[in-house]
Design an enzyme around this catalytic site. Sequence first.
Site, short mmCIF file in Angstrom:
data_model
loop_
_atom_site.label_atom_id
_atom_site.label_comp_id
_atom_site.label_asym_id
_atom_site.label_seq_id
_atom_site.Cartn_x
_atom_site.Cartn_y
_atom_site.Cartn_z
N TYR A 46 0.79 -1.22 0.06
CA TYR A 46 0.03 0.00 -0.14
C TYR A 46 0.85 1.15 0.06
CZ TYR A 46 1.11 1.08 4.97
OH TYR A 46 1.54 1.14 6.32
N ARG B 199 8.07 4.18 -4.96
CA ARG B 199 7.74 3.10 -3.95
C ARG B 199 6.94 2.05 -4.22
NH1 ARG B 199 7.61 5.49 2.17
NH2 ARG B 199 5.29 5.43 1.71
N LYS C 122 6.49 -1.86 1.68
CA LYS C 122 5.27 -1.24 2.39
C LYS C 122 4.26 -2.28 2.27
CE LYS C 122 3.50 3.37 3.24
NZ LYS C 122 3.46 3.29 4.68
N GLU D 125 12.04 2.51 13.95
CA GLU D 125 11.13 3.61 13.49
C GLU D 125 9.67 3.24 14.32
OE1 GLU D 125 10.13 2.64 9.41
OE2 GLU D 125 10.19 0.68 9.68
N LEU E 188 11.30 1.80 7.01
CA LEU E 188 10.83 1.80 5.59
C LEU E 188 11.44 3.11 5.14
CD1 LEU E 188 8.43 1.21 3.46
CD2 LEU E 188 7.15 3.12 4.74
#
Length: 286
Positions: free
Chosen positions: A33, A52, A149, A182, A207
């Site tokens: 996504y 991406r 992702k 993260e 990411l």
Amino acid sequence: MSRIAYVNGRYVPHAHAMVHVEDRGYQFADGVYEVCEVRDGKLVDERRHMERLQRSLSELRIAMPMATNSLRVVLREVVRQNLVGDGLVYVQVTRGVARRDHAFPTTPVKPALVVTARNVSRAKSDAQAEAGISVVTVPDNRWKRVDIKTVGLLPNVLARQTARDRGAREAWFVDREGFITEGASSNAWIVTAAGTLVTRSANSGILRGITRTVTLEAAGIAKLAVEERPFTVAEAMAAKEAFLTAATQIVMPVIEIDGKKIGDGRPGPVALALRARFHDKAEIGD
Ligand code: PDD
């Protein structure tokens, strides 16, 4: 006004936006996504988000569901039909519908495409940035391919719920060596006592956030010292400032980590300046 979603070739009322029970996204989280900011009805950094998306898909050997230019038309149409001024557009591509079997379908199936959009109050987000947010730390128990992702977000879901249970807005993952990787849905940053901006390198454990990339560019133009390296929870707690970046948050000051105040316990000048300048550096669509 009723919301509209794009589902596999059709614009449908949100309440009727359905996918098949054997969609591999539903059964295996076999999909990816993107979330793109919308500002004044325009897409922010769309080109980078599309790049991406293509990268995530190719890492999983899923085809683009349509040509990028056609996809861009769909994104604009969903934004337009939902009357989004400030908000976000969500794009999800899964491997498609097939009889349940872990390996890829042997006869090719069409990837499934879903696009939704909604308004998010800019005033609310700005008020939050002025107040600053709290984060908590949790062990990073995710797989190693967090550079993709994917919609497989269960560790992120649990981390964010832990944050909520502890009265915080975001959870920061901590790896086995004690370094912050993260957030559940954001990248993590600190400003050291010497004024150096530090964020983990995107080569491992995180990411590669689009907001992170643009913020690094903005920091370079502002001639800030930047180090892309891991930092520990202890270093973050002793930092002058902390903040996070994500398409949905821009640059969001962090004023507390695990209950410990950062700096003077208020949003720091570096974070606020980067937030204020962000959209000068981002690519704003037509
Ligand atoms: N999440 N790291 C993770 C794990 C994320 O899920 C995100 C974004 C980011 C920041 O990436 P970007 O700057 O490109 O938004 C970093 C989106 C916003 C989400 O899941 O809602």
